[in-house]
Each structure stands twice: as C-alpha cells, then as structure tokens.
Design a protein around this motif. Structure first.
Motif, mmCIF file in Angstrom:
data_model
loop_
_atom_site.group_PDB
_atom_site.id
_atom_site.type_symbol
_atom_site.label_atom_id
_atom_site.label_comp_id
_atom_site.label_asym_id
_atom_site.label_seq_id
_atom_site.Cartn_x
_atom_site.Cartn_y
_atom_site.Cartn_z
ATOM 1 N N UNK A 99 54.812 55.676 48.522
ATOM 2 C CA UNK A 99 55.198 54.927 47.325
ATOM 3 C C UNK A 99 55.317 53.436 47.630
ATOM 4 N N UNK A 100 55.811 53.108 48.813
ATOM 5 C CA UNK A 100 55.870 51.697 49.191
ATOM 6 C C UNK A 100 54.465 51.120 49.324
ATOM 7 N N UNK A 101 53.567 51.877 49.931
ATOM 8 C CA UNK A 101 52.179 51.432 50.045
ATOM 9 C C UNK A 101 51.588 51.206 48.656
ATOM 10 N N UNK A 102 51.788 52.161 47.751
ATOM 11 C CA UNK A 102 51.286 52.031 46.387
ATOM 12 C C UNK A 102 51.899 50.847 45.665
ATOM 13 N N UNK A 103 53.164 50.578 45.935
ATOM 14 C CA UNK A 103 53.840 49.437 45.316
ATOM 15 C C UNK A 103 53.200 48.131 45.762
ATOM 16 N N UNK A 104 52.894 48.013 47.044
ATOM 17 C CA UNK A 104 52.243 46.794 47.550
ATOM 18 C C UNK A 104 50.870 46.639 46.912
ATOM 19 N N UNK A 105 50.077 47.709 46.901
ATOM 20 C CA UNK A 105 48.738 47.643 46.315
ATOM 21 C C UNK A 105 48.816 47.245 44.839
ATOM 22 N N UNK A 106 49.738 47.858 44.119
ATOM 23 C CA UNK A 106 49.886 47.586 42.698
ATOM 24 C C UNK A 106 50.370 46.158 42.439
ATOM 25 N N UNK A 107 51.312 45.671 43.241
ATOM 26 C CA UNK A 107 51.825 44.312 43.068
ATOM 27 C C UNK A 107 50.713 43.290 43.296
ATOM 28 N N UNK A 108 49.921 43.482 44.343
ATOM 29 C CA UNK A 108 48.800 42.577 44.604
ATOM 30 C C UNK A 108 47.827 42.583 43.425
ATOM 31 N N UNK A 109 47.499 43.768 42.926
ATOM 32 C CA UNK A 109 46.518 43.868 41.852
ATOM 33 C C UNK A 109 47.065 43.324 40.534
ATOM 34 N N UNK A 110 48.227 43.817 40.117
ATOM 35 C CA UNK A 110 48.752 43.475 38.798
ATOM 36 C C UNK A 110 49.355 42.067 38.728
ATOM 37 N N UNK A 111 49.991 41.620 39.799
ATOM 38 C CA UNK A 111 50.704 40.344 39.752
ATOM 39 C C UNK A 111 49.912 39.185 40.355
ATOM 40 N N UNK A 112 49.051 39.472 41.346
ATOM 41 C CA UNK A 112 48.344 38.396 42.033
ATOM 42 C C UNK A 112 46.838 38.411 41.782
ATOM 43 N N UNK A 113 46.344 39.412 41.069
ATOM 44 C CA UNK A 113 44.904 39.581 40.824
ATOM 45 C C UNK A 113 44.115 39.656 42.128
ATOM 46 N N UNK A 114 44.688 40.329 43.108
ATOM 47 C CA UNK A 114 44.040 40.513 44.409
ATOM 48 C C UNK A 114 43.885 42.016 44.636
ATOM 49 N N UNK A 115 42.653 42.454 44.855
ATOM 50 C CA UNK A 115 42.394 43.860 45.133
ATOM 51 C C UNK A 115 42.456 44.063 46.644
ATOM 52 N N UNK A 116 43.322 44.964 47.060
ATOM 53 C CA UNK A 116 43.451 45.294 48.478
ATOM 54 C C UNK A 116 42.962 46.705 48.726
ATOM 55 N N UNK A 117 42.329 46.921 49.845
ATOM 56 C CA UNK A 117 41.986 48.260 50.295
ATOM 57 C C UNK A 117 43.246 48.863 50.916
ATOM 58 N N UNK A 118 43.509 50.130 50.656
ATOM 59 C CA UNK A 118 44.701 50.790 51.186
ATOM 60 C C UNK A 118 44.765 50.707 52.709
ATOM 61 N N UNK A 119 43.619 50.607 53.370
ATOM 62 C CA UNK A 119 43.612 50.521 54.834
ATOM 63 C C UNK A 119 44.209 49.211 55.338
ATOM 64 N N UNK A 120 44.368 48.213 54.455
ATOM 65 C CA UNK A 120 44.960 46.924 54.839
ATOM 66 C C UNK A 120 46.479 46.959 54.826
#
Length: 138
Positions: free
Chosen positions: A107-128
């Motif tokens: 859930x923490x990993x998903x939160x980071x991915x979601x925050x980058x995408x929704x708030x910063x418009x940055x798509x991250x690969x989960x492997x990062x």
C-alpha cells in the motif's frame, strides 16, 4: 512473490488509491508532525542517480518501525512535493495498521506511485520504488 504478481497487486492498489487522489486538494487531510505515522522525505543526489528517500513507521505499536522507501527518479522534488508524499504515506499507514505486513508495504508503494502520477504528473515504474521494513521488502 513473483514479479508478475507484484506488478498486478501494485496496479490494483494504485487503482484503488486513485479514487482518493481525485479529491480536490483543499479537501485533503494534512498530517500534523505529531501524528503516529509520520514520515520524513528528502532528495538525495542529482541527475540519473537521484533518489527520494522516506523514513517512517506504519503500525501504532511500532511493529514495522524503521520503514524506508526509496524512489529512484531523476526529478528533484520541491519541499511542497515532499510534504505531499509525507502526508500521503502517513494517511496510508494510518489506514492499514491491522493488515498483513506485506500488504501494508505494498500500500505504501501504491501510495508513492499514485502520488507521483496524480499530484506530480510523473509516471513511475513500480520497480523504481523500494519499500522495506524489518527484513520485508516489496
């Protein structure tokens, strides 16, 4: 956990979290520094070796204290962006204290991915995104 299962679970968690991320920013809850699940995030390095490092805890009774999150990303985040990640992680931690440790970390990993995408418009690969507590990492 296989890579395929991890990616599928991460995608599911990120999709579930996306509903909350679409709430207007004014309605988002801020996290006081004395909250039980505080996180501290900072930029480390620069260029292709830049990371965002976060440190905190998940459970109220500190079962998963010393949780570390490392995001491999070339974008140096502003103080406001770091604050947004800290608040999102604190909220996710506060909402999952009674769940299995691996689920909490995902859930923490998903939160980071979601925050980058929704708030910063940055798509991250989960492997990062590397999330660890005790000897458990996702």
């Amino acid at each position: 956990m296989s890579v395929l299962a991890r990616v599928a679970l991460t995608a599911g968690v990120a999709a579930a979290l996306a509903g909350g991320a679409l709430t207007p920013a004014a309605a988002q809850v801020s996290s006081p520094k004395d909250a039980k699940h505080t996180y501290t995030c900072s930029n480390k390095g620069g260029g292709p070796n830049h990371t965002v490092n976060c440190f905190g805890l998940i459970t109220v009774n500190n079962v998963l204290n010393n949780t570390t999150i490392t995001v491999g990303d070339i974008n140096v985040l502003t103080d406001n962006q770091l604050d947004e990640i800290e608040i999102a992680l604190a909220t996710a931690s506060g909402n999952s204290v009674n769940q299995n440790a691996a689920i909490q970390l995902l859930k923490l990993e998903g939160t980071v991915l979601n925050t980058y995408l929704q708030n910063f418009d940055i798509v991250l690969n989960a492997s990062k995104v590397n999330v660890c507590a005790l000897s458990v990492c996702v």
